[in-house]
Design a protein around this motif. Structure first.
Motif, PDB file in Angstrom:
ATOM      1  N   ASN A   1      21.312 -34.185   8.065  1.00  0.00           N
ATOM      2  CA  ASN A   1      21.606 -33.267   6.775  1.00  0.00           C
ATOM      3  C   ASN A   1      20.126 -33.305   6.337  1.00  0.00           C
ATOM      4  OD1 ASN A   1      21.326 -34.115   3.654  1.00  0.00           O
ATOM      5  ND2 ASN A   1      23.623 -34.154   4.564  1.00  0.00           N
TER       6      ASN A   1
ATOM      7  N   LYS B   1      30.993 -33.365   6.789  1.00  0.00           N
ATOM      8  CA  LYS B   1      31.491 -33.161   5.535  1.00  0.00           C
ATOM      9  C   LYS B   1      32.578 -33.309   5.269  1.00  0.00           C
ATOM     10  CE  LYS B   1      28.629 -28.351   6.334  1.00  0.00           C
ATOM     11  NZ  LYS B   1      28.702 -26.943   6.247  1.00  0.00           N
ATOM     12  N   ASP B   2      33.594 -33.674   6.502  1.00  0.00           N
ATOM     13  CA  ASP B   2      34.978 -34.291   5.635  1.00  0.00           C
ATOM     14  C   ASP B   2      35.135 -35.943   4.511  1.00  0.00           C
ATOM     15  OD1 ASP B   2      36.088 -31.753   5.703  1.00  0.00           O
ATOM     16  OD2 ASP B   2      37.175 -32.439   8.477  1.00  0.00           O
ATOM     17  N   GLU B   3      33.952 -35.864   5.434  1.00  0.00           N
ATOM     18  CA  GLU B   3      33.128 -37.737   5.045  1.00  0.00           C
ATOM     19  C   GLU B   3      32.337 -37.796   3.392  1.00  0.00           C
ATOM     20  OE1 GLU B   3      35.307 -40.951   5.325  1.00  0.00           O
ATOM     21  OE2 GLU B   3      36.369 -39.246   6.799  1.00  0.00           O
ATOM     22  N   THR B   4      31.042 -36.617   3.522  1.00  0.00           N
ATOM     23  CA  THR B   4      30.931 -36.560   2.304  1.00  0.00           C
ATOM     24  C   THR B   4      30.864 -36.304   1.122  1.00  0.00           C
ATOM     25  OG1 THR B   4      29.247 -35.626   3.990  1.00  0.00           O
ATOM     26  CG2 THR B   4      28.348 -35.299   2.101  1.00  0.00           C
TER      27      THR B   4
ATOM     28  N   ASN C   1      24.686 -30.716   5.198  1.00  0.00           N
ATOM     29  CA  ASN C   1      25.074 -31.090   6.691  1.00  0.00           C
ATOM     30  C   ASN C   1      24.743 -29.676   8.169  1.00  0.00           C
ATOM     31  OD1 ASN C   1      25.556 -33.988   6.061  1.00  0.00           O
ATOM     32  ND2 ASN C   1      27.158 -33.277   4.899  1.00  0.00           N
TER      33      ASN C   1
ATOM     34  N   GLY D   1      27.787 -30.573  -5.178  1.00  0.00           N
ATOM     35  CA  GLY D   1      28.433 -30.328  -3.365  1.00  0.00           C
ATOM     36  C   GLY D   1      26.921 -29.705  -2.543  1.00  0.00           C
TER      37      GLY D   1
ATOM     38  N   VAL E   1      31.164 -35.893  -2.364  1.00  0.00           N
ATOM     39  CA  VAL E   1      30.671 -34.430  -3.155  1.00  0.00           C
ATOM     40  C   VAL E   1      29.987 -34.324  -4.758  1.00  0.00           C
ATOM     41  CG1 VAL E   1      31.706 -32.351  -4.360  1.00  0.00           C
ATOM     42  CG2 VAL E   1      32.230 -32.950  -1.618  1.00  0.00           C
TER      43      VAL E   1
ATOM     44  N   LYS F   1      26.701 -32.520   0.477  1.00  0.00           N
ATOM     45  CA  LYS F   1      28.343 -32.161   1.996  1.00  0.00           C
ATOM     46  C   LYS F   1      27.466 -30.424   2.562  1.00  0.00           C
ATOM     47  CE  LYS F   1      32.616 -31.560   1.781  1.00  0.00           C
ATOM     48  NZ  LYS F   1      33.548 -31.269   1.218  1.00  0.00           N
ATOM     49  N   GLN F   2      26.517 -29.866   1.623  1.00  0.00           N
ATOM     50  CA  GLN F   2      26.190 -28.356   2.104  1.00  0.00           C
ATOM     51  C   GLN F   2      24.787 -27.859   3.051  1.00  0.00           C
ATOM     52  OE1 GLN F   2      27.983 -25.546   2.370  1.00  0.00           O
ATOM     53  NE2 GLN F   2      29.724 -26.458   0.926  1.00  0.00           N
TER      54      GLN F   2
END
Length: 108
Positions: free
Chosen positions: A64, A36-39, A50, A44, A41, A47-48
């Motif tokens: 994902n 998520k830190d690397e996704t 994952n 959103g 945005v 990211k959500q």
């Protein structure tokens, strides 16, 4: 006089299997967080989407669910790849090793 051999093989194997399973469970949240830190945005959704789960006693699956995740990860002929998923997992490897090692060290 007789000699009796006692085998603790099954007990030891069960302890290793349990330690591995618990260690892998410990890896799921840090792995998902790193991904998520690397996704990237925009809305959103990517990211959500994952997540991760323990599929068998010795296998964790990170995934994902966004339809377009593979396009972002691998790129298209119109868009450069942004391998967020692989970057996140690669950054998590030291954490994975640490968590699994801690579980194995508890075996007595």
């Amino acid at each position: 006089m007789s000699v009796k051999f006692i085998s603790y093989t099954n007990k030891v194997l069960k302890q290793f299997e349990d330690a591995l399973t618990e260690g892998l469970k410990d890896c799921i949240d840090p792995g998902v967080d790193a991904i998520k830190d690397e996704t990237p945005v925009d809305t959103g959704n990517l990211k959500q989407s994952n997540d991760g789960e323990l599929t068998t006693y010795d296998t964790v699956k990170f995934y994902n669910t966004a339809d377009y995740a593979s396009y972002v990860e691998f790129g298209t002929y119109k868009q450069y790849a942004n391998p967020f998923f692989r970057r996140g997992l690669l950054k998590s490897i030291p954490t994975f090793v640490d968590k699994i090692t801690k579980r194995f060290r508890r075996i007595r």
